[in-house]
Design a protein around this motif. Structure first.
Motif, PDB file in Angstrom:
ATOM      1  N   GLN A  68     -25.082  -6.843 -26.193  1.00 63.64           N
ATOM      2  CA  GLN A  68     -25.404  -6.841 -27.606  1.00 63.64           C
ATOM      3  C   GLN A  68     -26.692  -6.092 -27.947  1.00 63.64           C
ATOM      4  OE1 GLN A  68     -22.940  -8.431 -29.719  1.00 63.64           O
ATOM      5  NE2 GLN A  68     -22.065  -8.187 -27.682  1.00 63.64           N
ATOM      6  N   MET A  69     -27.685  -6.198 -27.071  1.00 65.89           N
ATOM      7  CA  MET A  69     -28.977  -5.591 -27.373  1.00 65.89           C
ATOM      8  C   MET A  69     -28.915  -4.086 -27.601  1.00 65.89           C
ATOM      9  SD  MET A  69     -31.971  -6.477 -28.125  1.00 65.89           S
ATOM     10  CE  MET A  69     -32.025  -8.155 -27.501  1.00 65.89           C
ATOM     11  N   PRO A  70     -28.110  -3.337 -26.835  1.00 68.27           N
ATOM     12  CA  PRO A  70     -28.022  -1.897 -27.133  1.00 68.27           C
ATOM     13  C   PRO A  70     -27.608  -1.627 -28.572  1.00 68.27           C
ATOM     14  CG  PRO A  70     -27.088  -2.345 -24.980  1.00 68.27           C
ATOM     15  CD  PRO A  70     -27.353  -3.686 -25.613  1.00 68.27           C
ATOM     16  N   GLY A  71     -26.748  -2.466 -29.112  1.00 64.69           N
ATOM     17  CA  GLY A  71     -26.338  -2.301 -30.499  1.00 64.69           C
ATOM     18  C   GLY A  71     -27.477  -2.573 -31.464  1.00 64.69           C
ATOM     19  N   TYR A  72     -28.368  -3.506 -31.106  1.00 66.64           N
ATOM     20  CA  TYR A  72     -29.518  -3.772 -31.956  1.00 66.64           C
ATOM     21  C   TYR A  72     -30.460  -2.566 -31.991  1.00 66.64           C
ATOM     22  CZ  TYR A  72     -28.146  -8.709 -31.707  1.00 66.64           C
ATOM     23  OH  TYR A  72     -27.473  -9.896 -31.793  1.00 66.64           O
ATOM     24  N   LEU A  73     -30.594  -1.910 -30.837  1.00 64.68           N
ATOM     25  CA  LEU A  73     -31.436  -0.711 -30.794  1.00 64.68           C
ATOM     26  C   LEU A  73     -30.855   0.378 -31.690  1.00 64.68           C
ATOM     27  CD1 LEU A  73     -32.265  -0.568 -26.975  1.00 64.68           C
ATOM     28  CD2 LEU A  73     -33.734  -1.373 -28.828  1.00 64.68           C
ATOM     29  N   ASP A  74     -29.540   0.527 -31.653  1.00 62.89           N
ATOM     30  CA  ASP A  74     -28.895   1.507 -32.533  1.00 62.89           C
ATOM     31  C   ASP A  74     -29.110   1.126 -33.995  1.00 62.89           C
ATOM     32  OD1 ASP A  74     -28.000   2.876 -30.331  1.00 62.89           O
ATOM     33  OD2 ASP A  74     -26.001   1.979 -30.342  1.00 62.89           O
ATOM     34  N   TRP A  75     -29.040  -0.181 -34.272  1.00 57.19           N
ATOM     35  CA  TRP A  75     -29.249  -0.666 -35.640  1.00 57.19           C
ATOM     36  C   TRP A  75     -30.649  -0.311 -36.115  1.00 57.19           C
ATOM     37  CZ3 TRP A  75     -32.356  -3.923 -38.438  1.00 57.19           C
ATOM     38  CH2 TRP A  75     -31.850  -4.397 -39.657  1.00 57.19           C
ATOM     39  N   LEU A  76     -31.628  -0.500 -35.252  1.00 55.70           N
ATOM     40  CA  LEU A  76     -33.004  -0.151 -35.608  1.00 55.70           C
ATOM     41  C   LEU A  76     -33.152   1.350 -35.823  1.00 55.70           C
ATOM     42  CD1 LEU A  76     -34.985  -2.507 -33.204  1.00 55.70           C
ATOM     43  CD2 LEU A  76     -34.910  -2.655 -35.701  1.00 55.70           C
ATOM     44  N   ASP A  77     -32.430   2.138 -35.042  1.00 56.06           N
ATOM     45  CA  ASP A  77     -32.460   3.586 -35.236  1.00 56.06           C
ATOM     46  C   ASP A  77     -31.968   3.951 -36.633  1.00 56.06           C
ATOM     47  OD1 ASP A  77     -33.442   4.084 -32.712  1.00 56.06           O
ATOM     48  OD2 ASP A  77     -31.481   4.505 -31.830  1.00 56.06           O
ATOM     49  N   ARG A  78     -30.892   3.308 -37.052  1.00 53.48           N
ATOM     50  CA  ARG A  78     -30.348   3.593 -38.388  1.00 53.48           C
ATOM     51  C   ARG A  78     -31.314   3.134 -39.477  1.00 53.48           C
ATOM     52  NH1 ARG A  78     -25.712   2.259 -35.461  1.00 53.48           N
ATOM     53  NH2 ARG A  78     -25.709   0.057 -36.060  1.00 53.48           N
TER      54      ARG A  78
END
Length: 289
Positions: A68-78
């Motif tokens: 799940q955490m990789p998706g949070y990093l992508d979310w922060l990128d957006r």
């Protein structure tokens, strides 16, 4: 974990969203507070149950960090991209919120079997203590959020939001301060429906736990944890939709009124959160595997 993820579901504002994100690193360092819901606030579990829960938490944390955490990093990128390009729009905020809600549902679904197993092992005294803790929570929140006059509720809501925003943006200008005050006023008696719905959910939860050995108990708990919105009162459903819309409008306006320095500060704060996530040992190990 669930407490934090629940807050992520409500991150319609940068102040609230990033305030929640900043607690994630702390949560990963303190396993006792990363539990399926705010169980530690309401239930006194014994030593054997704690040992069992700690082992399950480690498994859930490993799953969460690696999947799940990789998706949070992508979310922060957006999120950073929206701010850097000064393109904070209602549509963009709705998209980020939908992504967050999906992440919550995935995690809630993952931890539900552990929640069911733990609850089924409770004795009657523990259940009674949980119910009393729910009642105490209700009294406390009514005292804090409903007892003050409506004017005082609006004032305190205004002050809380301005404090959060100042942490992430720096000092607010006059136009921004006035916009936050207008937002707080518009929400009016929101506290009433919020607390009423919270009590409603706790009653449903208590009723389910009272029948924790019944065949349909796992499904009832899954609904309570994963599909909470389906159990909302009609009044709260309407109030929540309005709250979301008002929050989006507030932050679209605040970012439109923001200075270059404020946006730079916000981007720096987000980058700090992103670094905290990226530095998690479990995430590094997953990338190296």
């Amino acid at each position: 974990m669930y407490r934090w993820l629940k807050r992520i579901a409500l991150m319609l504002t940068f102040a609230l969203a990033l305030g929640a994100c900043s607690r994630m690193g702390l949560a990963y360092r303190h396993l006792d507070v990363i539990i399926p819901w705010t169980l530690s606030d309401y239930l006194d579990i014994n030593g054997e149950q704690k040992n069992w829960l700690n082992e399950r938490l480690k498994e859930h944390l490993s799953w969460h960090c690696t999947t799940q955490m990789p998706g949070y990093l992508d979310w922060l990128d957006r999120l950073q991209g929206m701010i850097a390009s000064n393109q904070v729009t209602d549509a963009a905020l709705q998209a980020r919120t939908a992504e967050a809600k999906q992440a919550i549902a995935e995690t809630a679904r993952e931890i539900t079997p552990s929640a069911v197993e733990l609850l089924q092992g409770l004795n009657d005294q523990q259940v009674a203590e949980m119910n009393e803790a729910f009642a105490k929570d209700q009294r406390k929140r009514e005292e804090e959020y409903l007892k003050p006059s409506l004017a005082q509720q609006i004032k305190e809501r205004d002050e809380r939001m301005q404090k959060r925003l100042t942490d992430w943006l720096g000092p607010l200008n006059t136009a921004q301060q006035q916009r936050v005050t207008a937002w707080s006023t518009t929400l009016g008696e929101q506290n009433t429906q919020w607390i009423a719905n919270r009590v409603h959910w706790q009653k449903l939860f208590s009723a389910a736990v009272a029948q924790r050995q019944s065949p349909d108990f796992p499904q009832r708990i899954e609904t309570l944890l994963v599909n909470r919105e389906s159990l909302w009162t009609p009044a709260y459903r309407q109030a929540f939709a309005n709250t979301e819309a008002q929050a989006r409008a507030l932050f679209v306006d605040l970012m439109a009124q923001s200075t270059a320095d404020q946006r730079a500060r916000l981007l720096k704060k987000i980058e700090g959160v992103r670094k905290d996530f990226s530095d998690l040992k479990c995430l590094k190990a997953a990338k190296q595997a």
